[in-house]
Design an enzyme around this catalytic site. Structure first.
Site, PDB file in Angstrom:
ATOM      1  N   SER A 557       3.113   2.362   1.522  1.00 35.74           N
ATOM      2  CA  SER A 557       3.977   1.173   2.028  1.00 35.74           C
ATOM      3  C   SER A 557       3.212   0.303   3.105  1.00 35.74           C
ATOM      4  O   SER A 557       2.239   0.978   3.544  1.00 35.74           O
ATOM      5  CB  SER A 557       5.386   1.625   2.538  1.00 35.74           C
ATOM      6  OG  SER A 557       5.973   0.599   3.189  1.00 35.74           O
ATOM      7  N   TYR A 570      11.138   6.502   7.987  1.00 36.56           N
ATOM      8  CA  TYR A 570      10.443   6.234   6.852  1.00 36.56           C
ATOM      9  C   TYR A 570       9.003   5.684   7.012  1.00 36.56           C
ATOM     10  O   TYR A 570       8.144   6.021   6.410  1.00 36.56           O
ATOM     11  CB  TYR A 570      11.340   4.720   6.226  1.00 36.56           C
ATOM     12  CG  TYR A 570      10.443   4.387   4.916  1.00 36.56           C
ATOM     13  CD1 TYR A 570      11.094   4.635   3.657  1.00 36.56           C
ATOM     14  CD2 TYR A 570       9.799   2.895   5.338  1.00 36.56           C
ATOM     15  CE1 TYR A 570      10.201   4.289   2.651  1.00 36.56           C
ATOM     16  CE2 TYR A 570       9.184   2.625   3.959  1.00 36.56           C
ATOM     17  CZ  TYR A 570       9.580   3.040   2.814  1.00 36.56           C
ATOM     18  OH  TYR A 570       9.000   2.451   1.646  1.00 36.56           O
TER      19      TYR A 570
END
Length: 680
Positions: A557, A570
């Site tokens: 990400s 996350y």
């Protein structure tokens, strides 16, 4: 020519019925034809045509476009210019000058058989029962005993123009006959109508089946061999999965192959019997068989109870001997104008007590090769039941295997796709990014294992991708070591190995630090950090055993390098994944395994993560409506473009599709340009 013509319609219907039953013929094997008259658009007069299945087609799925359409007067006129059996291959090119109109399929080598036989309808088939008679030591006498005067015998001759002349002459000399058994090959039947032809073909097949049953001995493959019986189902599946990477490596020495595994009763019983080593060494006979299975299989000569390490070592010894023997076979028969040897690896590997591994350039080819060897086992059983199995001479097998016409057929095949022979496993492939990646990989030639926690989604995606020859679904929780092991075993049994891994499974809970619970932290780290580690570890073990290199791709990400708000769990786990890329790239390079990453951002459309609450949380964080989140992410990028799942899939293909052969340890941003996330 329009399928409104009654003979064409009847031909296609007959072909579909015959081709849909494996007792009648094998996949892409045999052919059927019909003759009839149409109005010639040039002269306005009647012209006699023949419609016949074209080269490479399959009876069960035949369409009108798969038919070659030829003028009978011109086809039969070739008899007058036939230069003899030594030059009969030249006649295939001559068929092109007999074609009527535009379009249609290329005429096959069997065109002469259909055109020269004086019958309105002709079927040429490869039923196991018919080939059993054709390959029996006293096949001619058995044919007469089975059929009487209704079926004649044609001695072995390689398919071609001369065989067509032979059959035509035998039919003319035996007006009472409804068909022939072709020595070492198959059967041909005929009739005045499509119905009569089909009835004659089926009568020949069923009569041979009954003859072999009534006349045959009880144990055509001999007595059971001690220790060679089938292992229990779960045990043999475990053994097959353990052997698969090694066996695929052996079958891929010349070029990478996709595998197929079967543990059908037919195979297991054959390998459990005393005569299987002798029969397997004789090889297959029907040309359709050995063109796909090679002249003989590799057979492990150890009992099913042998230690795994002993079996692996023996397989490697047998493989080395197989390659030497195949090279010697080529050297014995090759001439100055023979095509180059295509490779010395076996296409069929038999393991007593476990089953059969078959290999090919794609899953369908591998599966069909296995199906053909099952046909060969059935042929051997039938021949041994009433006589002795006696295949055609090795020199004749070579003439067909290295036939220039076969070589020309190979040259006409389309260029392989970039990911052909690659087997991929994609986690989280039931939706969003993972689904898009699976679609792109299959489109580029890969076989894909669609892994997802949601089994229904995984099954739906696998079906979209084309079913078992393209993709298989597995239900897997990537936090479970056992379930990951099971998923890889499924991949090994479905495709023979694994070459390409995409760690995509993910989840996200967006909260500020003080609201992030230990469960929030553990859940995200378990799925993405632990899950990626477990998947990569099992993949690396298999890839190292295969010795074919491989790719591991992490869908990380933008958050792995950019500190966004309210996102500690996350972002931290994505940073963990990003560092796994670096660590594994450094460690696995010696095995030819490349490890790279993709850093997407703002992929909203189709995303399971965003749909499960992440979108609402992020929208609340940014103070916007959830349905406008994609637009919001796009506007904060340098390119002002929304990132879609397909864009991430494009990056995965760029990393694995062949051009970046010397790249490992790389992260590719797919975020439409987020300057704060530029890699430094």
């Amino acid at each position: 020519m329009s399928s409104a013509h009654p003979e064409v319609a009847a031909l296609l219907e007959r072909a579909h019925r015959l081709g849909s039953d494996p007792r009648n013929t094998n996949y892409a094997g045999g052919n059927a034809s019909a003759k009839g008259s149409v109005i010639d658009p040039v002269t306005g007069s009647d012209v006699e045509l023949m419609w016949v299945k074209g080269s490479g087609g399959d009876l069960g799925t035949l369409t009108e476009n798969g038919l070659a359409v030829l003028r009978l007067d011109r086809l039969r006129g070739l008899v007058d210019v036939y230069p003899g059996v030594e030059r009969e291959d030249e006649m295939v090119a001559a068929f092109d000058y007999c074609l009527h109109g535009k379009g249609g399929a290329a005429p096959s080598i069997d065109t002469a058989m259909h055109g020269l036989v004086d019958a309105a309808h002709v079927d040429h088939l490869h039923p196991d029962s018919g080939i059993a008679l054709a390959c029996a030591a006293d096949g001619e006498a058995l044919t007469k005993e089975c059929y009487g005067e209704k079926v004649a015998w044609v001695p072995w001759r390689r398919p071609g123009f001369q065989l067509g002349l032979d059959i035509a002459a035998i039919k003319e000399a035996n007006p009472q006959a409804v068909g022939v058994v072709l020595g070492g090959h198959g059967i041909t039947a005929w009739g005045a109508s499509a119905q009569e032809c089909e009835a004659n073909a089926l009568w020949m097949i069923r009569t041979a089946e009954q003859f072999l049953t009534d006349r045959g001995k009880e144990q055509p493959f001999g007595a059971p061999l001690e220790g060679f019986g089938a292992l229990a189902e779960e045990q043999r599946r475990e053994r097959a999965a353990a052997l698969a990477p090694v066996i695929r490596a052996l079958a891929s020495q010349d070029r990478p192959q996709v595998g197929h595994f079967t543990d059908s009763d037919v195979v297991l019983d054959f390998l459990a019997r005393a005569e299987h080593p002798r029969l397997a060494a004789l090889g297959t006979s029907c040309p359709d068989h050995f063109l796909r299975t090679k002249v003989r299989p590799l057979v492990l000569d150890l009992p099913a109870t042998a230690e795994l390490g002993e079996a692996v070592a023996r397989l490697k010894e047998l493989h080395a001997a197989y390659r030497e023997e195949y090279a010697a076979y080529y050297a014995r028969h090759a001439t100055a104008d023979s095509p180059a040897m295509r490779g010395a690896d076996p296409a069929i590997i038999l393991v007593p007590g476990v089953g059969m591994f078959s290999f090919g350039k794609d899953k369908q080819t591998a599966r069909v090769a296995g199906e053909f060897y099952v046909n060969a086992i059935n042929v051997m059983r039938g021949a041994e039941a009433v006589s002795a199995y006696s295949p055609i001479e090795e020199s004749e097998k070579f003439r067909i295997e290295y036939w220039e016409l076969e070589e020309a057929k190979l040259r006409r095949m389309p260029k392989a796709k970039p990911l052909a022979t690659r087997v991929a496993l994609v986690t989280g492939a039931g939706s969003g990014i993972g689904k898009a990646i699976a679609h792109r990989l299959v489109a580029e030639g890969a076989c894909v294992v669609v892994a997802d926690l949601n089994g229904e989604n995984a099954a739906a995606v696998a079906e979209e991708l084309g079913g078992p020859d393209k993709a298989v679904p597995v239900t897997v929780d990537v936090t479970s070591e056992k379930q990951i092991g099971d998923a890889f075993r499924a991949a090994l049994l479905a495709f023979g190995g694994v070459d390409l891994i995409v760690n995509n499974a993910g989840i996200s809970v967006s909260k500020p630090l003080l609201e992030t619970t230990v469960r929030d932290w553990d859940l995200q780290h378990d799925i993405m950090a632990r899950g990626s580690f477990l998947v990569s570890r099992e993949a690396a073990r298999i890839m190292a055993e295969q010795g074919l290199g491989g790719d591991i791709v992490y869908i990380a990400s933008k958050n792995a390098v950019f500190a966004g708000p309210n996102n500690i769990a996350y972002s931290a786990t994505k940073a963990d994944q990003a560092h796994q890329v670096r660590l594994l790239a450094a460690e696995l390079g010696e095995h030819g395994i490349r490890v790279n990453g993709v850093n997407p951002d703002g992929v909203v459309r189709g995303s399971g993560i965003f749909a499960a609450g992440w979108g609402a949380q992020r929208a609340a964080t940014y103070g916007i409506e959830e349905e406008k989140l994609g637009e919001f992410y796009a506007q904060r990028t340098l390119l002002k473009r929304e990132v879609l799942p397909e864009h991430v899939a494009n990056a995965v293909f760029a990393l694995t599709g062949g051009d970046l052969t010397h790249t490992t340890g790389l992260h590719i941003p797919v975020d439409a340009g987020v300057a704060a996330a530029f890699l430094r």
